[in-house]
Enzyme design. Structure first.
Site, PDB file in Angstrom:
ATOM      1  N   GLU A   1       0.823  -1.197   0.000  1.00  0.00           N
ATOM      2  CA  GLU A   1       0.000   0.000   0.000  1.00  0.00           C
ATOM      3  C   GLU A   1       0.862   1.254   0.000  1.00  0.00           C
ATOM      4  O   GLU A   1       2.013   1.257   0.449  1.00  0.00           O
ATOM      5  CB  GLU A   1      -0.924   0.002   1.219  1.00  0.00           C
ATOM      6  CG  GLU A   1      -0.159  -0.099   2.503  1.00  0.00           C
ATOM      7  CD  GLU A   1      -1.015  -0.593   3.660  1.00  0.00           C
ATOM      8  OE1 GLU A   1      -2.011  -1.294   3.416  1.00  0.00           O
ATOM      9  OE2 GLU A   1      -0.680  -0.265   4.790  1.00  0.00           O
TER      10      GLU A   1
ATOM     11  N   CYS B   1       3.567   8.425   0.956  1.00  0.00           N
ATOM     12  CA  CYS B   1       4.244   7.474   1.835  1.00  0.00           C
ATOM     13  C   CYS B   1       4.426   6.168   1.069  1.00  0.00           C
ATOM     14  O   CYS B   1       3.461   5.609   0.539  1.00  0.00           O
ATOM     15  CB  CYS B   1       3.368   7.273   3.079  1.00  0.00           C
ATOM     16  SG  CYS B   1       4.077   6.157   4.268  1.00  0.00           S
TER      17      CYS B   1
ATOM     18  N   CYS C   1       7.051  -7.033   6.912  1.00  0.00           N
ATOM     19  CA  CYS C   1       8.262  -6.484   7.528  1.00  0.00           C
ATOM     20  C   CYS C   1       8.817  -7.488   8.530  1.00  0.00           C
ATOM     21  O   CYS C   1       8.060  -8.169   9.227  1.00  0.00           O
ATOM     22  CB  CYS C   1       7.951  -5.163   8.233  1.00  0.00           C
ATOM     23  SG  CYS C   1       9.432  -4.368   8.893  1.00  0.00           S
TER      24      CYS C   1
ATOM     25  N   CYS D   1       2.841  -2.269  15.361  1.00  0.00           N
ATOM     26  CA  CYS D   1       2.688  -2.000  13.930  1.00  0.00           C
ATOM     27  C   CYS D   1       2.010  -3.158  13.231  1.00  0.00           C
ATOM     28  O   CYS D   1       2.411  -4.323  13.387  1.00  0.00           O
ATOM     29  CB  CYS D   1       4.072  -1.768  13.328  1.00  0.00           C
ATOM     30  SG  CYS D   1       4.057  -1.755  11.535  1.00  0.00           S
TER      31      CYS D   1
ATOM     32  N   GLY E   1       7.292  -2.034   5.634  1.00  0.00           N
ATOM     33  CA  GLY E   1       8.677  -2.477   5.488  1.00  0.00           C
ATOM     34  C   GLY E   1       9.685  -1.542   6.095  1.00  0.00           C
ATOM     35  O   GLY E   1       9.404  -0.388   6.399  1.00  0.00           O
ATOM     36  N   GLU E   2      10.894  -2.091   6.277  1.00  0.00           N
ATOM     37  CA  GLU E   2      12.034  -1.321   6.789  1.00  0.00           C
ATOM     38  C   GLU E   2      12.922  -1.020   5.576  1.00  0.00           C
ATOM     39  O   GLU E   2      13.582  -1.918   5.037  1.00  0.00           O
ATOM     40  CB  GLU E   2      12.761  -2.169   7.852  1.00  0.00           C
ATOM     41  CG  GLU E   2      14.191  -1.775   8.163  1.00  0.00           C
ATOM     42  CD  GLU E   2      14.376  -0.337   8.634  1.00  0.00           C
ATOM     43  OE1 GLU E   2      13.886   0.010   9.709  1.00  0.00           O
ATOM     44  OE2 GLU E   2      15.030   0.440   7.906  1.00  0.00           O
TER      45      GLU E   2
ATOM     46  N   HIS F   1      10.140   6.051  19.525  1.00  0.00           N
ATOM     47  CA  HIS F   1       8.959   5.594  20.280  1.00  0.00           C
ATOM     48  C   HIS F   1       9.173   5.309  21.766  1.00  0.00           C
ATOM     49  O   HIS F   1       8.208   5.207  22.511  1.00  0.00           O
ATOM     50  CB  HIS F   1       8.316   4.367  19.628  1.00  0.00           C
ATOM     51  CG  HIS F   1       8.040   4.537  18.165  1.00  0.00           C
ATOM     52  ND1 HIS F   1       7.382   5.641  17.657  1.00  0.00           N
ATOM     53  CD2 HIS F   1       8.365   3.771  17.076  1.00  0.00           C
ATOM     54  CE1 HIS F   1       7.292   5.530  16.347  1.00  0.00           C
ATOM     55  NE2 HIS F   1       7.891   4.425  15.964  1.00  0.00           N
TER      56      HIS F   1
ATOM     57  N   CYS G   1       0.704   2.288   8.714  1.00  0.00           N
ATOM     58  CA  CYS G   1       1.393   1.307   7.901  1.00  0.00           C
ATOM     59  C   CYS G   1       0.858  -0.104   8.090  1.00  0.00           C
ATOM     60  O   CYS G   1       0.670  -0.586   9.173  1.00  0.00           O
ATOM     61  CB  CYS G   1       2.906   1.399   8.060  1.00  0.00           C
ATOM     62  SG  CYS G   1       3.637   0.765   9.524  1.00  0.00           S
TER      63      CYS G   1
HETATM   64  S1  SF4 Z   1       7.167   0.067  12.385  1.00  0.00           S
HETATM   65 FE1  SF4 Z   1       8.311  -0.041  10.464  1.00  0.00          FE
HETATM   66  S2  SF4 Z   1      10.091  -1.328  10.996  1.00  0.00           S
HETATM   67 FE2  SF4 Z   1       8.576  -1.684  12.608  1.00  0.00          FE
HETATM   68  S3  SF4 Z   1       7.395  -3.517  11.922  1.00  0.00           S
HETATM   69 FE3  SF4 Z   1       6.316  -1.654  11.188  1.00  0.00          FE
HETATM   70  S4  SF4 Z   1       7.059  -1.342   9.101  1.00  0.00           S
HETATM   71 FE4  SF4 Z   1       8.517  -2.693  10.147  1.00  0.00          FE
END
Ligand code: SF4
Length: 377
Positions: free
Chosen positions: A75, A125, A132, A139, A181-182, A239, A356
């Site tokens: 997305e 974005c 991920c 998340c 994703g990272e 965070h 996300c």
């Molecule tokens: S916050 Fe970012 S790094 Fe952490 S699980 Fe979600 S997408 Fe992955």
């Protein structure tokens, strides 16, 4: 083009049509010879993704659900920022650069006379992975784990497809690599995508209009800083200001604890007019106390940063939620009092689950760890 026995400059021309003019129909690439156009049409310039669903939020943001060639779904979210006076009383940041403060102020000032440029600036974005691997417990993308990396073509296609949906009064202004994703875990494809998006014959976006957000992969932050000489913006999903608590939220902290992460931020070769963005999602009862704010201020005191406070988006099936508005304001005031530049990010697109991973994961269940470790405070 050379492997097809065409001159190399034909490759430049096709690149310019695709990425500069957003034209994917080879028949419309008018400076190519008819034979080459026919060749490209017959073989097809197959786009690596297509838009499967568009979800429009009441606040104007749009979430696009894209389907990739192997039916995996990712997305991307479009966040328009219209210059109105609606937010005059709210200190917000729209991801503009620090050296662009005049424009940011224009957003909250009453409209007067002629506008400069398009009325609506759009931030997009982008996702970089299907799922991920980082496993952050707050998340939705972390719930399902990593399915696969996206290719550079797939990452760029999010921009190509979004540009086709923009109205005549809208302009793509900023790209943030902050979706599923990272990005630094998919390092090579992320870098290649940025090189394409900033190429002068393509979209030609200024590197400072791009921000890459990471959960804190220290070696890759160093490598990325050297790669673009610090010209691309960096955001850190922090965070928590306490190692034990951050490790419970974000497993990456066990590999790269906060002290090492801050070391990488000090080394990042940032332009002197810019700041690294610290993303701090406020979760009621978890990281929003007065002591949390003081600890965060102490941690960041010597760094050139701005802090984005993001009241958590509600996630279906989760017991976690955002703090009350007065609590958010107290937290912000505490950081301001300590001399930190600090913004409260408006929560956008709640009605289309625009945080996300939430749309793709619609219907999936959180894992037991997610529920048991994070009871609502
Ligand atoms: S916050 Fe970012 S790094 Fe952490 S699980 Fe979600 S997408 Fe992955």
């Amino acid at each position: 083009m050379q492997s097809r026995r065409h001159p190399a400059y034909r490759g430049d021309q096709v690149f310019e049509w695709l990425h500069g003019h957003n034209v994917t129909d080879a028949d419309k690439m008018t400076n190519l010879p008819a034979a080459l156009r026919a060749e490209l049409v017959s073989e097809g310039l197959t786009p690596p993704a297509h838009v499967a669903e568009v979800h429009r939020s009441a606040d104007g943001s749009q979430k696009l659900l894209l389907e990739l060639g192997d039916a995996c779904r990712v997305e991307t979210v479009l966040l328009p920022v219209t210059r109105t006076s609606d937010d005059a009383n709210v200190l917000v940041d729209d991801d503009d650069d620090d050296d662009d403060r005049d424009d940011a102020n224009a957003e909250v000032a009453p409209l007067a006379g002629a506008r400069r440029g398009p009325a609506t600036r759009v931030s997009q974005c982008l996702s970089t992975q299907v799922g991920c691997a980082m496993g952050c417990v707050f998340c939705a993308s972390g719930i399902a784990g990593l399915k696969r990396h996206m290719t550079a073509a797939e990452i760029v296609s999010q921009v190509t497809l979004a540009r086709q949906l923009l109205g005549p009064d809208e302009a793509l202004r900023n790209l943030v690599f902050m979706g599923m994703g990272e990005p630094l875990h998919n390092y090579d494809a992320t870098v290649r995508a940025i090189r394409i998006l900033t190429h002068p014959k393509g979209l030609g976006l200024a590197p400072r209009r791009i921000t890459v957000s990471t959960s804190g992969l220290v070696p890759e932050i160093d490598k990325f800083g050297a790669e673009f000489g610090g010209k691309v913006g960096l955001a850190i999903s922090l965070h928590q200001a306490d190692d034990a608590k951050r490790s419970a939220l974000m497993p990456v902290n066990q590999r790269y604890p906060i002290r090492e992460l801050l070391g990488a931020l000090r080394r990042y070769p940032l332009d002197r007019r810019r700041r690294i963005t610290i993303e701090y999602t406020l979760v009621a009862g978890q990281n929003d106390s007065a002591e949390d704010a003081r600890r965060l201020a102490r941690l960041l005191a010597s760094l050139t940063v701005k802090v984005n406070l993001i009241p958590m988006n509600p996630i279906e099936h989760s017991s976690l939620g955002p703090p009350t508005a007065p609590r958010v304001a107290e937290f912000q005031a505490s950081l301001h009092g300590a001399g930190l530049l600090c913004f409260v990010r408006r929560r956008r697109g709640d009605d289309v689950a625009a945080a996300c991973g939430q749309l793709v994961l619609d219907g999936e269940r959180p894992n037991a760890r997610f529920v048991s470790r994070q009871p609502r405070g």
